[in-house]
Structures are given as structure tokens and as C-alpha cells.
Design a protein around this motif. Structure first.
Motif, PDB file in Angstrom:
ATOM      1  N   ARG A  79      51.965  37.137 133.168  1.00 44.89           N
ATOM      2  CA  ARG A  79      52.075  38.497 132.401  1.00 44.89           C
ATOM      3  C   ARG A  79      51.730  39.805 133.193  1.00 44.89           C
ATOM      4  N   LEU A 100      58.220  40.019 127.918  1.00 49.55           N
ATOM      5  CA  LEU A 100      56.709  39.621 128.263  1.00 49.55           C
ATOM      6  C   LEU A 100      56.209  38.313 127.402  1.00 49.55           C
ATOM      7  N   ASN A 101      56.313  38.647 125.991  1.00 45.72           N
ATOM      8  CA  ASN A 101      56.077  37.495 125.168  1.00 45.72           C
ATOM      9  C   ASN A 101      56.811  36.420 125.235  1.00 45.72           C
ATOM     10  N   PHE A 108      55.623  34.431 128.102  1.00 45.23           N
ATOM     11  CA  PHE A 108      54.403  33.846 128.112  1.00 45.23           C
ATOM     12  C   PHE A 108      54.377  32.505 127.130  1.00 45.23           C
TER      13      PHE A 108
END
Length: 613
Positions: free
Chosen positions: A180, A194-195, A198
């Protein structure tokens, strides 16, 4: 190939646009109709499209669901926003050393979502990646990396000390928090993207009906895995290059004085070392043992502490090739020839034994099943092996040894199932010339002059036909000259269909109602493969007047399969469905072949048999 050229038009422009500014709303870019359509096309062309994920889905799941582009856009949007990632199905593939490498096969919905993200992120980072990072990039190959290693280990460059860093389970140890951080540093600030990434790293896997949670690692075999692996090491690449290669680089603002670089460098405490990386295979080429030792400890510390990777110190080493030591890189074994003061390459014993074993297996299969397809498979194996290794200096010697080890079996198999063509004695001059031309086209102009073996009128290539190619890993190949990685230049296309016509069909596929993605894809492929020739007339149909017709209508159980589609003009299609049979027969070409086709379409659509004498 020509279709790929059309599909990459958007990527070519996207790369140029991202040079100016990275979009703030990357989510919108990912779920746009054009991007999703391109992602589906690329999935349809991939070799693993029929591999089943843990949920039992593959490319046919999308095709059979009759989903259109808007439906797929909504699915991708929902999965990214809600961070929906299914666990992968774990399987194993064999490695050269006999061990097994884990491979994760994802759901088709995950593959589609990841492909959409990849098509957006890749051009952003292609504008940032260093030129000495060669893995998983457009228009870059292993031979570019090998060329740089060869150049700097030669006598004139004198970088004879090789720092070889081996990372233990690199893909499986990527940390989601560090990933990240690296994405954010590269300009990716969209929280949804990004999430999602992840969550992808921590998606887990299913093996033997048991779920296993993972805290680290991108699944090997995932769409995004190769790109993420490059991003993870990108800033480390920059750090290594700034120590020497990019020191006093005019493009780096902190370096102003670029005169007398060599003398100024000696006054610093920096380490001399040339960086080469292909995925996780990282080398530092140094001119002295002192620099090599400093690089080894500095780089190992940065990888272990800064990136939480595991350096395998048992396999990592410092190699001095000037003292007779050898090292393997990307399949080539490098050693130093004191006689010629140059870096030379050869096949190591393990790789040679593997090629011999595979050749014997294929020859026995060919003897048991002497079919044309097995001949083509053998030729592809020989050609592919030659094309990869023909850059090494001892290429001819190494493959002469391989051929000697399989020669007895090769001759025995050929005498059983093949015919030897002796150009001096044979009277079939026409066929011989065609076969000779084919052999020349494969790159074997200096071989087969005394004859060759033939099965089903197809020449059989031999592993002993080895021609060294000094340009394959020549010094010019170490620098990848490409202004735009997605610009493959103008390519020749099939006669009768222009690139503009294919582009028109691709663009209009988004506006043809609620047809399935399979139909949209085959609608373009059908026109291209048949050169736009109409089913009922035998003449080319104008692309603006082209209708793609289902032979057996979907209302009667027909599908969007390729062999259930034909090319008709707009008028032919309208008249066929209006039951004006006589007018349709008058429009088709007046020959038995085309009249029979018209009758066949009428029977399939309306269930009526027309007798036309």
C-alpha cells in the motif's frame, strides 16, 4: 495479431495521457465501458481462460450468462468498492530442481476485476519503472536482461564480481501494508483501489476443500501479481541505480555537477555496481570484491528490514567469474573465457539433461502417434528451444552434444514413421521446393541441404540444426528503445479487411443492445477471419452494412458459438426474418452452393423447406 493492435490503441493513448497527469478518480477509469470491454477481450485471449477457480467459474461462465458490457461494469464496480475477493484454488507446478511451486487460480470475476485494474495501473508505472527492470513488461524480454549481464561482465567492462541475491518465496511474502505504501508513493491515491489490492494479498487459498488464510503474498498466477511484484521493488531499483548508474544523472535535481563523473565518484563513499533485475532475479555487477561485499550487505539489509523480504543467504553469493566461477541467470550459464577475455555462455548440465529428457519424451510420443499435430508440436519445441538459447556463445557446441545424445533414438523413430527427402535423387521438385522454403522461413537456411525427414509432407526439424545468433543478446539489446511500450507499429492485416474496419467493429460492439460478451467478441472475429465475405453472396460485405446472424436462432436453442454465426448484409438479414423466401433466394449468388445455404438458413429460422429447382 492485427486484432491485438486494435485493442492496444486505447492503451497507447492512455500511456501518453498518464505522462501528463495521473487521474484522481482511478475507480472511474477501471469501470469504464471501454476498459471493461478491453479487459474481457484480453481474458478471452489468455491461455488460462478455461482454468476453473475455487468457485468453479471460468470464461464460459461470463459467456453463458449473456451479460453485456454494462452488466460487467457494475460487477467490477461492486467488487472493487466492497473489496470482494474470492480465495484462489491452489495447485502446484514442477520446478527445475524437482520441487513444487504453488499456483493460485482465481475466480473469473476476480480475474476480470484484476485485469481492469491492471490496464489502468500498468501505464502509470510504465512511466516510472527503471530501464534495468526487465520482468513482466511490454516489449521487454529475458534477452534484454541477459544482454546487459553479458556486456558488463565482458573483458572491457570488467564487472567480474556478481552479487546474486536470492529471495525466498518472493511472491508469497509481499507485505500488504508495504505494498500500500509503495502504491501510494507511485501516485495511486484512490482508496478503493488501494483497499482492493490490500484485500487481494490477504485473500487466502483453498486446497483439498480446506480454506487457508494468508497475511502476506500475492497469489502466483494472479493477473495483478507480476505488476505488484515490480511495484514492490521499484523504489529499491531507484536506490540501487542512484548509487552508481544514475549518479550525476542530469534528470535528478540533487545532482548538479556532471563534469568529471569518474573523478568525482571516487571522492564519495558510494558503491560501484550495475543493476539488473528480472522479477525477483536480482544481480549487482561490481568491478571489485570490496564493492561487491558492501553491496551484498547493504542490499540484503534493505530488503529484509525495509521490505520485510526473506533473503536466502545459503543460495545468495558473490561470484568472481574471472577466477573460473560460473553462475546461472535466466537459463544461461555465464563463465569467463581467459583466452578471449570475454564473458561466454553455455548450457549447464541440468538444463541440458532436461532438454534431452523432453526431446526423448516427444520422440517416443511421435513414434506412437505419428500424427501431423505431434509433428507440429515437435517442430514448435525445437524452434522454441533454439530461439531462446541461440544467443549464447557456445550454442552450437551445446546443441551438438544434445543432438548426439538423442541421435540414435531420433534416427530410429524417423526410419519407422518418416520418409527421407534426398534433394539430389527425388523427382518431386515442386514439393521439395515448398518444403525447402518452409525450412528457410523457420531460420534454418544453412541446414537440410543434404535432405530432411518428412512426415505428412511436413519437414521434421532437428535439434542439431543450431545457428548462433550474435545479435540476440548483443550489447544493443541491453537498452530497450521504445517511446511507448504499447506502440507496436503498423502491422500487416489479413487481405480484404483493414485495421479501420476492425476498429469500427470493436467500437460499435458497445452499442449493439443486450448481446453477450461472447457474441460481441465473435462478431469481430467472424468478420476478420472470413475477410468480410458474405455467407449468401461470396462477396465482401461493407462493414457498415454487416449483420452477424445466428444460424439456429437463440429462441430455438441456438447459442453464440462461433460456428453458429454467419455474415449477412442488412437487407439479407431483414428479408430472412420477414419470411420473403423468394426474394432472399434471388439476392443470393445463383449457384447450387449458395442456393443450398439460403435454403438451410430458411429451414433453421422458420422450419420451412424451400424446393428451388
Amino acid at each position: 495479431m492485427a486484432l491485438n493492435n486494435i485493442y492496444y490503441v486505447d492503451m497507447k493513448q492512455r500511456f501518453i495521457d498518464y505522462q501528463k497527469e495521473i487521474p484522481i478518480d482511478l475507480l472511474s477509469e477501471c469501470i469504464s465501458e471501454g476498459n471493461v470491454n478491453l479487459a474481457f477481450r484480453k481474458l478471452s485471449e489468455s491461455s488460462g481462460k478455461y482454468s476453473l477457480g475455487a468457485d468453479g467459474t471460468n470464461i464460459d461462465t461470463i459467456n453463458d450468462a449473456n451479460l453485456n458490457t454494462l452488466d460487467l461494469c457494475e460487477i467490477v464496480r461492486e467488487r472493487i468498492i466492497n473489496k470482494i475477493v474470492n480465495p484462489v484454488r491452489r495447485t502446484y507446478i514442477s520446478k527445475e530442481n524437482g520441487s513444487k511451486r504453488p499456483l493460485g487460480i482465481g475466480s473469473i470475476w476476480d480475474k476480470l476485476t484484476q485485469m481492469c485494474i491492471k490496464l489502468v495501473l500498468e501505464p502509470i508505472f510504465e512511466n516510472q519503472f527503471v530501464p534495468s527492470s526487465y520482468g513482466f513488461r511490454e516489449q521487454v524480454s529475458t534477452h534484454n536482461a541477459l544482454a546487459k549481464v553479458k556486456f558488463f561482465t565482458n573483458g572491457t567492462a570488467k564487472h567480474h564480481f556478481i552479487v546474486n541475491i536470492d529471495l525466498k518465496d518472493y511472491f508469497g511474502t509481499l507485505d500488504p501494508k508495504i505494498m500500500r505504501r509503495e502504491l501510494y508513493a507511485g501516485g495511486i491515491k484512490d482508496k478503493y483501489i488501494l483497499n482492493y489490492i490490500f484485500r487481494l494479498i490477504r485473500c487466502g487459498y483453498i486446497e483439498e476443500d480446506m480454506f487457508y488464510h494468508t497475511d502476506t503474498g500475492a497469489p502466483q498466477g494472479s493477473i495483478l501479481g507480476p505488476l505488484l511484484s515490480n511495484i514492490y521493488l521499484h523504489r529499491t531499483d531507484i536506490w540501487v541505480r542512484e548509487q552508481y548508474e544514475n549518479w550525476h544523472d542530469k534528470s535528478v535535481k540533487k545532482f548538479h555537477n556532471v563534469d568529471n563523473k569518474g573523478q568525482n565518484f571516487k571522492k564519495t563513499n558510494l558503491k560501484r555496481g550495475v543493476h539488473v533485475r528480472y522479477a525477483d532475479d536480482m544481480l549487482i555487477l561490481c568491478p571489485s570484491l570490496e564493492h561487491a561485499k558492501r553491496w551484498y550487505h547493504a542490499l540484503a539489509r534493505k530488503l529484509e528490514i525495509g521490505l520485510k523480504l526473506t533473503v536466502n543467504h545459503e543460495k545468495s553469493s558473490i561470484i568472481d567469474i574471472s577466477k573460473g566461477e560460473t553462475f546461472r541467470y535466466l537459463g544461461y550459464e555465464f563463465y569467463y573465457s581467459k583466452k578471449h577475455r570475454t564473458s561466454s555462455q553455455q548450457l549447464d548440465k541440468k538444463r541440458m539433461a532436461k532438454i534431452v529428457s523432453e526431446a526423448k519424451r516427444r520422440l517416443r510420443e511421435l513414434r506412437k502417434y505419428p500424427k501431423l499435430q505431434n509433428v507440429l508440436n515437435w517442430n514448435a519445441f525445437v524452434r522454441g528451444t533454439h530461439n531462446y538459447f541461440k544467443g549464447m556463445t557456445n550454442f552450437s557446441i551445446s546443441f551438438s552434444k544434445i543432438h548426439w545424445r538423442i541421435n540414435r533414438l531420433f534416427r530410429h523413430v524417423m526410419k519407422c514413421i518418416a520418409k527421407f527427402t534426398d534433394t539430389k535423387k527425388s523427382e518431386e521438385e515442386k514439393h521439395n521446393n515448398a518444403q525447402r522454403k518452409w525450412i528457410d522461413m523457420q531460420g534454418y537456411k544453412t541446414w537440410g541441404r543434404n535432405g530432411w525427414w518428412v512426415i505428412a509432407r511436413t519437414p521434421v526439424l532437428e535439434l542439431g540444426w543450431a545457428n548462433w545468433d550474435k545479435t540476440l543478446i548483443g550489447h544493443l539489446r541491453q537498452k530497450v528503445n521504445r517511446t511507448n511500450p504499447y506502440d507496436y507499429g503498423e502491422k500487416a492485416h489479413k487481405p480484404g479487411v483493414s485495421l479501420n474496419e476492425i476498429a469500427y467493429l470493436v467500437n460499435t460492439s458497445n452499442y449493439i443492445g443486450s448481446y453477450s460478451m461472447r457474441y460481441r467478441n465473435y462478431r469481430v472475429s467472424l468478420y476478420s477471419s472470413l475477410h468480410g465475405v458474405g455467407y449468401l453472396t461470396g462477396e465482401k460485405v461493407d462493414v457498415a452494412n454487416y449483420h452477424c446472424h445466428h444460424v439456429l436462432p437463440k429462441s430455438k436453442g441456438g447459442s453464440d458459438a462461433f460456428n453458429n454465426l454467419v455474415i449477412l448484409t442488412a437487407d439479407e438479414h431483414r428479408i430472412l426474418h420477414s419470411k420473403n423466401y423468394i426474394q432472399l433466394l434471388s439476392l443470393c449468388k445463383q449457384s447450387k452452393k449458395y442456393i443450398k445455404r439460403a435454403n438451410f438458413l430458411i429451414e433453421q429460422v422458420h422450419g420451412v423447406m424451400i424446393c428451388n429447382k
